[in-house]
Design an enzyme around this catalytic site. Structure first.
Site, PDB file in Angstrom:
ATOM      1  N   HIS A  55     -29.266 -92.338  -6.762  1.00 29.08           N
ATOM      2  CA  HIS A  55     -27.906 -92.768  -6.424  1.00 29.08           C
ATOM      3  C   HIS A  55     -27.005 -91.554  -6.229  1.00 29.08           C
ATOM      4  O   HIS A  55     -27.437 -90.425  -6.423  1.00 29.08           O
ATOM      5  CB  HIS A  55     -27.343 -93.745  -7.456  1.00 29.08           C
ATOM      6  CG  HIS A  55     -27.110 -93.194  -8.818  1.00 29.08           C
ATOM      7  ND1 HIS A  55     -28.124 -92.757  -9.640  1.00 29.08           N
ATOM      8  CD2 HIS A  55     -25.959 -93.008  -9.529  1.00 29.08           C
ATOM      9  CE1 HIS A  55     -27.614 -92.334 -10.786  1.00 29.08           C
ATOM     10  NE2 HIS A  55     -26.297 -92.467 -10.747  1.00 29.08           N
ATOM     11  N   HIS A  57     -24.227 -90.245  -7.655  1.00 26.26           N
ATOM     12  CA  HIS A  57     -23.438 -89.483  -8.647  1.00 26.26           C
ATOM     13  C   HIS A  57     -23.839 -88.002  -8.662  1.00 26.26           C
ATOM     14  O   HIS A  57     -25.002 -87.656  -8.486  1.00 26.26           O
ATOM     15  CB  HIS A  57     -23.589 -90.101 -10.042  1.00 26.26           C
ATOM     16  CG  HIS A  57     -22.801 -91.379 -10.193  1.00 26.26           C
ATOM     17  ND1 HIS A  57     -23.101 -92.329 -11.137  1.00 26.26           N
ATOM     18  CD2 HIS A  57     -21.719 -91.842  -9.512  1.00 26.26           C
ATOM     19  CE1 HIS A  57     -22.227 -93.329 -11.030  1.00 26.26           C
ATOM     20  NE2 HIS A  57     -21.386 -93.066 -10.054  1.00 26.26           N
ATOM     21  N   ASP A  59     -24.271 -85.846 -10.948  1.00 27.73           N
ATOM     22  CA  ASP A  59     -25.318 -85.373 -11.857  1.00 27.73           C
ATOM     23  C   ASP A  59     -26.719 -85.813 -11.393  1.00 27.73           C
ATOM     24  O   ASP A  59     -27.696 -85.692 -12.136  1.00 27.73           O
ATOM     25  CB  ASP A  59     -25.056 -85.819 -13.307  1.00 27.73           C
ATOM     26  CG  ASP A  59     -25.010 -87.320 -13.477  1.00 27.73           C
ATOM     27  OD1 ASP A  59     -24.517 -88.018 -12.564  1.00 27.73           O
ATOM     28  OD2 ASP A  59     -25.475 -87.820 -14.522  1.00 27.73           O
ATOM     29  N   HIS A  60     -26.816 -86.310 -10.154  1.00 32.77           N
ATOM     30  CA  HIS A  60     -28.107 -86.696  -9.559  1.00 32.77           C
ATOM     31  C   HIS A  60     -28.326 -86.029  -8.198  1.00 32.77           C
ATOM     32  O   HIS A  60     -29.456 -85.873  -7.772  1.00 32.77           O
ATOM     33  CB  HIS A  60     -28.195 -88.226  -9.433  1.00 32.77           C
ATOM     34  CG  HIS A  60     -28.070 -88.908 -10.763  1.00 32.77           C
ATOM     35  ND1 HIS A  60     -29.157 -89.405 -11.449  1.00 32.77           N
ATOM     36  CD2 HIS A  60     -27.000 -89.106 -11.567  1.00 32.77           C
ATOM     37  CE1 HIS A  60     -28.747 -89.908 -12.610  1.00 32.77           C
ATOM     38  NE2 HIS A  60     -27.434 -89.725 -12.712  1.00 32.77           N
ATOM     39  N   HIS A 113     -25.243-100.187 -11.437  1.00 31.59           N
ATOM     40  CA  HIS A 113     -24.549 -98.964 -11.869  1.00 31.59           C
ATOM     41  C   HIS A 113     -23.712 -98.458 -10.691  1.00 31.59           C
ATOM     42  O   HIS A 113     -22.531 -98.148 -10.845  1.00 31.59           O
ATOM     43  CB  HIS A 113     -25.599 -97.949 -12.306  1.00 31.59           C
ATOM     44  CG  HIS A 113     -25.075 -96.599 -12.684  1.00 31.59           C
ATOM     45  ND1 HIS A 113     -24.282 -96.388 -13.782  1.00 31.59           N
ATOM     46  CD2 HIS A 113     -25.247 -95.380 -12.102  1.00 31.59           C
ATOM     47  CE1 HIS A 113     -23.988 -95.096 -13.855  1.00 31.59           C
ATOM     48  NE2 HIS A 113     -24.551 -94.469 -12.844  1.00 31.59           N
ATOM     49  N   ASP A 132     -30.153 -94.299 -13.243  1.00 30.69           N
ATOM     50  CA  ASP A 132     -29.249 -94.787 -14.294  1.00 30.69           C
ATOM     51  C   ASP A 132     -29.229 -96.318 -14.353  1.00 30.69           C
ATOM     52  O   ASP A 132     -28.209 -96.911 -14.716  1.00 30.69           O
ATOM     53  CB  ASP A 132     -27.813 -94.283 -14.050  1.00 30.69           C
ATOM     54  CG  ASP A 132     -27.683 -92.785 -14.292  1.00 30.69           C
ATOM     55  OD1 ASP A 132     -28.662 -92.150 -14.727  1.00 30.69           O
ATOM     56  OD2 ASP A 132     -26.582 -92.245 -14.039  1.00 30.69           O
ATOM     57  N   HIS A 170     -31.452 -90.049 -18.088  1.00 33.66           N
ATOM     58  CA  HIS A 170     -30.667 -89.526 -19.210  1.00 33.66           C
ATOM     59  C   HIS A 170     -31.355 -89.735 -20.554  1.00 33.66           C
ATOM     60  O   HIS A 170     -32.046 -90.729 -20.758  1.00 33.66           O
ATOM     61  CB  HIS A 170     -29.279 -90.206 -19.275  1.00 33.66           C
ATOM     62  CG  HIS A 170     -28.375 -89.834 -18.155  1.00 33.66           C
ATOM     63  ND1 HIS A 170     -27.592 -88.700 -18.169  1.00 33.66           N
ATOM     64  CD2 HIS A 170     -28.126 -90.446 -16.962  1.00 33.66           C
ATOM     65  CE1 HIS A 170     -26.895 -88.633 -17.038  1.00 33.66           C
ATOM     66  NE2 HIS A 170     -27.202 -89.679 -16.292  1.00 33.66           N
TER      67      HIS A 170
HETATM   68 FE    FE Z   1     -26.272 -90.116 -14.364  1.00 33.57          FE
HETATM   69 ZN    ZN Z   2     -24.962 -92.312 -12.469  1.00 36.67          ZN
END
Ligand code: FE
Ligand code: ZN
Length: 254
Positions: A55, A57, A59-60, A113, A132, A170
């Site tokens: 996805h 975000h 942090d990905h 999410h 996530d 995570h």
């Molecule tokens: Fe994440």
């Molecule tokens: Zn995320």
């Protein structure tokens, strides 16, 4: 055969480097940052062929463009979310297949999410990269999707075999475990499970990958239709979507 290297990065993210052992084809799942990915590739004398994004975000996808520039790798993501995946080359949808050398994965749309969140399921290897969506003893927050969407997404994952390894993005397991125990404090098996997790984390051992079979037994977000469980935690006479929604709201405030 697929070799999975698990790289802990930032506070609690996992980036995965996967290597198809027959062809030495490589892919990186959700590169939050580039440093540990480059280091690992250099240690192994490998280049990077693909990036798989679950996805959009940061942090990905944070290292997408840097890794693409360095290795010329192709970036794979959801067609539905393609405007938000930096550098995307190949756009996939629910039910599509993608090959990393001789290892084949199937795409699941697991929105909830975010809209256009996908998972990569390797049936032969019994593993799924689910970003996530599902965490060990938890699930992602509903930033863009509805409770119904998330229930449908989680059901897709829940229908896989018990020995499926869950590679989520995570290390949230200990916090999730404390929440699960707060809902169901007299569950002896859950207490033992939480103890196991505490010991692992105190030694800095990852709790991921976890097995789907365990999640089916202990993850509150997979038990929205388990009447005995719902009764124990004080939620009765609700449909799946409503019970999921309430459990998610309780976790948001935990
Ligand atoms: Fe994440
Ligand atoms: Zn995320």
């Amino acid at each position: 055969m697929l070799n999975v290297k698990q790289l802990p990065v930032l506070n609690d993210n996992y980036v995965y480097l996967i290597i198809d052992e027959i062809t030495q084809t490589t892919a990186c799942v959700d590169p939050a940052i580039s440093g540990p990915v480059i280091e690992t590739l250099e240690d192994e004398n490998l280049s990077l062929d693909f990036i798989l994004n679950t996805h959009h975000h940061l942090d990905h996808v944070g290292a997408n463009l840097e890794l693409k520039k360095k290795y010329g790798c192709k970036i794979i993501g959801s067609e539905r979310d393609s405007s938000r995946i930096p550098g995307i080359d190949i756009k996939l949808n629910e039910g599509d297949f993608f090959e990393i050398g001789e290892s084949k994965c199937k795409i699941f749309d697991v929105s909830g999410h975010t809209e256009g969140h996908i998972a990569f399921y390797f049936k032969k290897e019994n593993l799924i990269f689910c970003g996530d969506t599902l965490f060990s003893l938890g699930c992602g927050r509903l930033f863009e999707g509805t409770p119904l969407q998330m229930v449908q997404s989680l059901l897709k994952i829940r229908s896989l075999p018990d020995n499926t390894k869950i590679y989520c993005a995570h290390e949230y397991t200990l916090n999730n475990a404390n929440f699960a125990l707060s809902l169901d404090p007299s569950n002896k098996k859950l207490k033992e499970k939480v103890q196991e997790i505490k010991i692992k984390r105190s030694r800095n051992v990852p709790t991921i990958p976890c097995f789907l079979g365990d999640e089916k037994n202990f993850n509150p977000f997979l038990m929205f239709d388990n009447r005995d469980y719902l009764k124990r935690i004080g939620l009765e006479n609700l449909n799946n979507e409503e019970s999921f929604k309430i459990i998610r709201e309780m976790k948001d405030k935990f």
